[in-house]
Motif scaffolding. Structure first.
Motif, PDB file in Angstrom:
ATOM      1  N   UNK A 178       0.790  -1.029   0.280  1.00 44.94           N
ATOM      2  CA  UNK A 178       0.007   0.122  -0.377  1.00 44.94           C
ATOM      3  C   UNK A 178       0.935   1.285  -0.077  1.00 44.94           C
ATOM      4  N   UNK A 179       1.603   1.545   0.721  1.00 43.83           N
ATOM      5  CA  UNK A 179       2.676   2.693   0.721  1.00 43.83           C
ATOM      6  C   UNK A 179       3.760   2.867  -0.984  1.00 43.83           C
ATOM      7  N   UNK A 180       3.578   1.396  -1.414  1.00 44.25           N
ATOM      8  CA  UNK A 180       4.662   1.682  -2.453  1.00 44.25           C
ATOM      9  C   UNK A 180       3.907   2.759  -3.911  1.00 44.25           C
ATOM     10  N   UNK A 181       2.636   3.369  -3.366  1.00 42.44           N
ATOM     11  CA  UNK A 181       1.692   3.815  -4.676  1.00 42.44           C
ATOM     12  C   UNK A 181       2.538   5.104  -4.314  1.00 42.44           C
ATOM     13  N   UNK A 182       2.797   6.077  -4.207  1.00 42.58           N
ATOM     14  CA  UNK A 182       3.282   7.169  -4.155  1.00 42.58           C
ATOM     15  C   UNK A 182       4.290   7.230  -5.325  1.00 42.58           C
ATOM     16  N   UNK A 183       4.095   8.478  -5.907  1.00 44.01           N
ATOM     17  CA  UNK A 183       5.176   8.471  -7.107  1.00 44.01           C
ATOM     18  C   UNK A 183       6.756   9.109  -6.399  1.00 44.01           C
ATOM     19  N   UNK A 184       7.677   8.353  -7.571  1.00 42.62           N
ATOM     20  CA  UNK A 184       8.603   8.101  -6.739  1.00 42.62           C
ATOM     21  C   UNK A 184       9.541   9.394  -6.936  1.00 42.62           C
ATOM     22  N   UNK A 185      10.620   9.291  -6.140  1.00 42.26           N
ATOM     23  CA  UNK A 185      11.491  11.009  -5.256  1.00 42.26           C
ATOM     24  C   UNK A 185      12.192  11.649  -6.644  1.00 42.26           C
TER      25      UNK A 185
END
Length: 282
Positions: free
Chosen positions: A275-282
């Motif tokens: 679930x936490x791996x759903x943000x845009x890559x920094x």
């Protein structure tokens, strides 16, 4: 007693927790405006009215009916201090077998009727800079995993959500909000007049029928909660300087809430990496 005892406006007062609440309030000297759809039921249980008691026939699904009742209460008592949105009814049926009409009818009373009351009492509470709104949800407004309770749970989850938002909206006006989530209390809530079932039942839903039978035959009349103690708790929180936003009522409600919170935490932990791996890559 004048303003020594505050004015309560209580919906669904002719039976269930509402009736117990109004009886206890009047016994303690509070001023009460009590609503019901049925005048005869209201007067048979509570009398025809007096200086401290105003019975009101109201259809909470009709905003004009609600508006007129609130105006009558303010005219009679001069104000309203505590609003209890208690009117509502249960509904047991699978989501497939409950018709659109049956489902919407439950929302009309349990949710939109409550909104009618809030919409028409808030102008008075906001103007006077004080008040307390107590919305009656259910333990099923937090724990929904019971066959046949989908629509009812949806209405009671909605009550929790709107109460939390309402609290954030009105706190600057000096108005408190509490959403009560009672477990099983020994009232007539599970009787035929307070519990709806689908007109067209589907035999294949064996677990739903078993749940329906259990609530109507085994649980009804054997609920562990004492309604007198439940309404005493509601009166007690109304006297608090900082009443709770969320109030679970009954050991069974606490147990169900603990079980649900543990289940949510376990599911969050199990799926956290995904679930936490759903943000845009920094």
């Amino acid at each position: 007693m004048g303003r020594e005892k505050k004015v309560w406006y209580v919906t669904g007062a002719s039976k269930g927790l509402g009736l117990y609440l109004v009886k206890q309030l009047l016994a303690e000297g509070y001023n009460v405006a009590a609503t019901s759809r049925n005048k005869e039921d209201l007067e048979n249980e509570l009398g025809t009215g007096c200086a401290s008691f105003l019975p009101l026939v109201v259809d909470i699904r009709d905003e004009n009916s609600v508006k007129q009742s609130v105006e009558a209460a303010v005219e009679h008592f001069g104000t309203i201090d505590t609003v209890v949105n208690n009117a509502g009814y249960g509904l047991i049926g699978s989501l497939e077998e409950l018709s659109d009409e049956e489902s919407r009818a439950n929302f009309e009373v349990n949710v939109f009727g409550m909104l009618n009351v809030i919409r028409n009492t808030m102008p008075y509470l906001r103007k006077q800079g004080s008040g307390h709104i107590i919305n009656i949800s259910s333990t099923h407004g937090f724990s929904g995993g019971i066959p046949g309770f989908g629509v009812f749970c949806a209405t009671k989850f909605a009550v929790v959500g709107l109460s939390e938002s309402l609290s954030a909206e009105v706190r600057d006006f000096g108005v408190n909000v509490t959403v009560a989530l009672p477990g099983h209390f020994r009232t007539n809530f599970l009787s035929a007049g307070s519990l709806g079932v689908p007109e067209n039942q589907i035999p294949e839903y064996a677990e739903v029928r078993a749940s329906q039978k259990a609530h109507q035959e085994r649980i009804n009349g054997n609920q562990p909660g004492d309604p007198e103690k439940a309404v005493a708790a509601l009166i007690a929180i109304s006297t608090m300087e900082s009443p709770p936003l969320t109030l679970f009522l009954g050991k069974d409600a606490y147990d169900a809430a603990d079980k649900r919170m543990l289940s949510i935490q376990n599911e969050m932990d199990r799926c956290e990496e995904l679930a936490m791996a759903t943000e845009f890559a920094q």
